[in-house]
Scaffold this active site. Structure first.
Site, PDB file in Angstrom:
ATOM      1  N   PRO A 157       0.842  -1.249   0.081  1.00 43.95           N
ATOM      2  CG  PRO A 157       0.117  -0.888   2.029  1.00 43.95           C
ATOM      3  CD  PRO A 157       0.766  -1.860   1.367  1.00 43.95           C
ATOM      4  CB  CYS A 158       2.847   2.938  -2.549  1.00 42.48           C
ATOM      5  SG  CYS A 158       2.158   2.441  -4.192  1.00 42.48           S
ATOM      6  CG  HIS A 159      -2.879   3.456  -0.983  1.00 45.20           C
ATOM      7  ND1 HIS A 159      -2.603   2.216  -1.310  1.00 45.20           N
ATOM      8  CD2 HIS A 159      -3.805   3.394   0.000  1.00 45.20           C
ATOM      9  CE1 HIS A 159      -3.548   1.381  -0.561  1.00 45.20           C
ATOM     10  NE2 HIS A 159      -4.092   2.133   0.334  1.00 45.20           N
TER      11      HIS A 159
END
Length: 367
Positions: free
Chosen positions: A313-315
């Site tokens: 989850p780079c967001h």
């Protein structure tokens, strides 16, 4: 997420998709409520009232819009896209023509635009990718090059070889001798994603609109092997898990991820997976977590190099000041994903029988 009426009215006028599923507008003059992205003519500010859920709008006496269908969980797809995509999947070996599209009652230019908007490729390119994937499957099962060529709809052997070489990076006669990565489209409420995997796990999961996607696919082909569109049990399971995530039923993914990177990058990616659902971290916090407090910029680069969206989850990484910084899948999707996860996290901790408290929590601004 900010939910004051002025902000929501501005989002309504802009048809901002980042509020999809989180805010709805009721139009007093018609008694109808809509998504903020509804293509219908926009009402005057004085005739609008906003709600956080379809149920709240309905309880206030508004009827759901028949055009944008707010109760539908998934984004309402273009009718031509939905029907033609299913036709292609049902007959992947077929060579589709403009006449075939017209026979189904659609204008070929409409089909082209619908596929271009959703998948980044035209209808013809989408159909050809499925046809070539079907042909490669025949080769892998021991079929002859000629049979695969005919199945793919190519009369010219050289034309087929050129197309298949561009797709998987090798001549078809040698396709069965090399490992094949399988690609598959996944539909989500915020746009199509492409997934690429082999028998060991998932190598790539990205939104189709990501600008770096072509380069990522080229790099993956060079590092691992040729790629073709097709179906696999692994990708079918991934599709089910992605659907559960976007429907809000589960944020758990147990498919193996095998993307390659430097030791520093893999350390950052592992740290991303430790960020709890509904939470965010800054680049500096990630840097400290991996023992490199002096390297927030390097963390940002590694974050941007992640090729497995949502699962890694780079967001969930934001600026030190709390701002939403760059996201390859576009900032409005990052905003949507964070709000979606915040709501899932609230629902996960809500005590049994305390639904009202959970609903109140959902209306509070995101941290």
């Amino acid at each position: 997420m900010i939910t004051d009426d002025d902000t929501l009215f501005a989002a309504l006028i802009a048809r901002d998709p980042s509020y999809e599923g989180f805010a709805y507008v009721g139009v007093k003059t018609t008694g109808i409520f809509c998504r903020l992205t509804c293509p219908a003519r926009k009402p005057k500010r004085s005739n609008t009232v906003f709600f956080g859920s379809c149920e709240a709008a309905q309880e206030a006496g508004f009827r759901p819009c028949l055009r944008c269908r707010p109760f539908d969980r998934q984004r309402v797809p273009n009718g031509a896209l939905e029907i033609l995509r299913e036709k292609i999947r049902a007959e992947p070996e077929r060579k589709w023509s403009a006449a075939d599209v017209r026979a189904l009652g659609y204008d070929p230019s409409t089909a082209r635009r619908a596929f271009q908007r959703e998948y980044g490729v035209t209808f013809a390119q989408y159909a050809r990718s499925q046809r070539l994937g079907y042909a490669v499957t025949r080769l892998l099962r021991g079929g002859s090059v000629m049979d695969a060529q005919l199945d793919a709809g190519y009369e010219s052997g050289s034309g087929f070889r050129d197309a298949i070489t561009r797709l998987i990076g090798d001549a078809p006669a040698r396709a069965s001798e090399r490992p094949i990565l399988t690609a598959q489209w996944l539909d989500t409420p915020i746009g199509a994603m492409v997934a690429i995997a082999d028998g060991t796990g998932l190598h790539l999961l990205e939104f189709a609109e990501r600008a770096a996607l072509p380069a990522e696919i080229a790099r993956l082909r060079k590092r691992v092997g040729p790629i073709c569109f097709g179906r696999s049990p692994f990708l079918d399971e991934l599709s089910r898990q992605v659907e559960r995530y976007f429907s809000g039923r589960s944020a758990s993914f147990d498919v193996p991820v095998v993307q390659r990177g430097s030791p520093f990058e893999t350390g950052v990616w592992e740290a991303l997976r430790q960020i709890p659902l509904g939470s965010t971290r800054s680049y500096g916090e990630i840097a400290r977590l991996i023992g490199r407090p002096d390297a927030p910029r390097a963390v940002a680069r590694a974050n941007g190099a992640n090729q497995v969206a949502v699962i890694v989850p780079c967001h969930r990484v934001i600026g030190a000041d709390g701002s939403l910084t760059g996201y390859g899948g576009k900032l409005w999707r990052k905003k949507w994903l964070l709000e979606h996860e915040r709501r899932m996290a609230v629902q996960a901790v809500a005590p049994s029988g305390r639904a009202e408290q959970a609903e109140l929590a959902l209306e509070s601004p995101a941290p």
